[in-house]
Scaffold this motif. Structure first.
Motif, PDB file in Angstrom:
ATOM      1  N   GLU A   1      -3.609   5.761   5.155  1.00  0.00           N
ATOM      2  CA  GLU A   1      -3.514   7.170   4.763  1.00  0.00           C
ATOM      3  C   GLU A   1      -4.760   7.596   3.991  1.00  0.00           C
ATOM      4  OE1 GLU A   1      -0.654  10.021   2.088  1.00  0.00           O
ATOM      5  OE2 GLU A   1       0.256   8.354   3.167  1.00  0.00           O
ATOM      6  N   ASN A   2      -5.267   6.727   3.111  1.00  0.00           N
ATOM      7  CA  ASN A   2      -6.491   7.027   2.373  1.00  0.00           C
ATOM      8  C   ASN A   2      -7.678   7.192   3.326  1.00  0.00           C
ATOM      9  OD1 ASN A   2      -5.074   6.874  -0.006  1.00  0.00           O
ATOM     10  ND2 ASN A   2      -5.764   4.809  -0.509  1.00  0.00           N
ATOM     11  N   LEU A   3      -7.740   6.359   4.341  1.00  0.00           N
ATOM     12  CA  LEU A   3      -8.798   6.471   5.340  1.00  0.00           C
ATOM     13  C   LEU A   3      -8.716   7.804   6.074  1.00  0.00           C
ATOM     14  CD1 LEU A   3     -11.139   5.272   7.015  1.00  0.00           C
ATOM     15  CD2 LEU A   3      -9.399   4.262   8.505  1.00  0.00           C
TER      16      LEU A   3
ATOM     17  N   GLN B   1       0.959  -3.406   7.335  1.00  0.00           N
ATOM     18  CA  GLN B   1       0.841  -4.160   6.093  1.00  0.00           C
ATOM     19  C   GLN B   1       0.394  -3.296   4.916  1.00  0.00           C
ATOM     20  OE1 GLN B   1      -1.799  -7.399   6.954  1.00  0.00           O
ATOM     21  NE2 GLN B   1      -0.365  -8.383   8.363  1.00  0.00           N
ATOM     22  N   ASN B   2      -0.445  -2.297   5.181  1.00  0.00           N
ATOM     23  CA  ASN B   2      -0.953  -1.472   4.098  1.00  0.00           C
ATOM     24  C   ASN B   2      -1.079  -0.016   4.551  1.00  0.00           C
ATOM     25  OD1 ASN B   2      -2.142  -0.476   1.824  1.00  0.00           O
ATOM     26  ND2 ASN B   2      -3.734  -2.043   1.689  1.00  0.00           N
ATOM     27  N   PRO B   3       0.045   0.688   4.662  1.00  0.00           N
ATOM     28  CA  PRO B   3       0.000   2.075   5.143  1.00  0.00           C
ATOM     29  C   PRO B   3      -0.760   3.014   4.205  1.00  0.00           C
ATOM     30  CG  PRO B   3       2.213   1.500   4.433  1.00  0.00           C
ATOM     31  CD  PRO B   3       1.390   0.252   4.387  1.00  0.00           C
ATOM     32  N   GLN B   4      -0.766   2.724   2.906  1.00  0.00           N
ATOM     33  CA  GLN B   4      -1.476   3.579   1.953  1.00  0.00           C
ATOM     34  C   GLN B   4      -2.977   3.549   2.213  1.00  0.00           C
ATOM     35  OE1 GLN B   4      -0.138   5.696  -0.287  1.00  0.00           O
ATOM     36  NE2 GLN B   4      -2.220   6.426  -0.564  1.00  0.00           N
TER      37      GLN B   4
ATOM     38  N   VAL C   1      -5.026  -3.623  14.701  1.00  0.00           N
ATOM     39  CA  VAL C   1      -4.993  -2.335  14.000  1.00  0.00           C
ATOM     40  C   VAL C   1      -3.579  -2.000  13.556  1.00  0.00           C
ATOM     41  CG1 VAL C   1      -5.308   0.157  14.290  1.00  0.00           C
ATOM     42  CG2 VAL C   1      -7.068  -1.419  15.112  1.00  0.00           C
ATOM     43  N   PHE C   2      -2.608  -2.132  14.461  1.00  0.00           N
ATOM     44  CA  PHE C   2      -1.231  -1.787  14.104  1.00  0.00           C
ATOM     45  C   PHE C   2      -0.654  -2.731  13.049  1.00  0.00           C
ATOM     46  CE2 PHE C   2      -1.302   0.551  18.199  1.00  0.00           C
ATOM     47  CZ  PHE C   2      -0.988   1.791  17.688  1.00  0.00           C
ATOM     48  N   ASN C   3      -1.007  -3.993  13.100  1.00  0.00           N
ATOM     49  CA  ASN C   3      -0.555  -4.932  12.071  1.00  0.00           C
ATOM     50  C   ASN C   3      -1.134  -4.564  10.710  1.00  0.00           C
ATOM     51  OD1 ASN C   3       1.022  -6.441  13.774  1.00  0.00           O
ATOM     52  ND2 ASN C   3      -0.565  -7.943  14.218  1.00  0.00           N
ATOM     53  N   THR C   4      -2.395  -4.169  10.697  1.00  0.00           N
ATOM     54  CA  THR C   4      -3.041  -3.763   9.449  1.00  0.00           C
ATOM     55  C   THR C   4      -2.376  -2.518   8.871  1.00  0.00           C
ATOM     56  OG1 THR C   4      -5.132  -4.662  10.263  1.00  0.00           O
ATOM     57  CG2 THR C   4      -5.251  -3.138   8.411  1.00  0.00           C
TER      58      THR C   4
END
Length: 95
Positions: free
Chosen positions: A19-21, A13-16, A7-10
């Motif tokens: 944030e959308n989630l 890699q894609n914080p946007q 989860v933290f790696n994901t």
């Protein structure tokens, strides 16, 4: 690799996408980084037009006035933790 690492790696890699989630789940205040916000910053965070705020009677609602910190200087300062309350009052009074 355990689930927590995955989860933290994901997220890294894609914080946007993360944030959308969160936004989709109803957590829209994910980018509030500052503890104290000026009136203009508060309006930007809540998506309120600054001119509308300045002209409205909502800004003088006693519940809003109590949330202001006027000890810092001339400007009204609002705590970022109070944004939900301000947003609720704004929507309530604008109806």
């Amino acid at each position: 690799m355990n689930v927590e690492d995955l989860v933290f790696n994901t997220i890294e890699q894609n914080p946007q996408r993360f944030e959308n989630l969160l936004t989709h789940l109803g957590y829209t205040k994910t980018h509030t980084l500052k503890k104290n916000l000026t009136t203009k910053e508060m309006c930007e965070q809540l998506g309120i037009n600054y001119s509308s705020w300045k002209q409205s009677d909502v800004r003088n609602d006693i519940r809003i006035v109590r949330l202001r910190d006027t000890t810092v200087g001339r400007n009204h300062i609002y705590k970022s933790k109070d944004l939900d309350i301000i947003e609720r009052i704004w929507k309530e009074r604008k109806r």
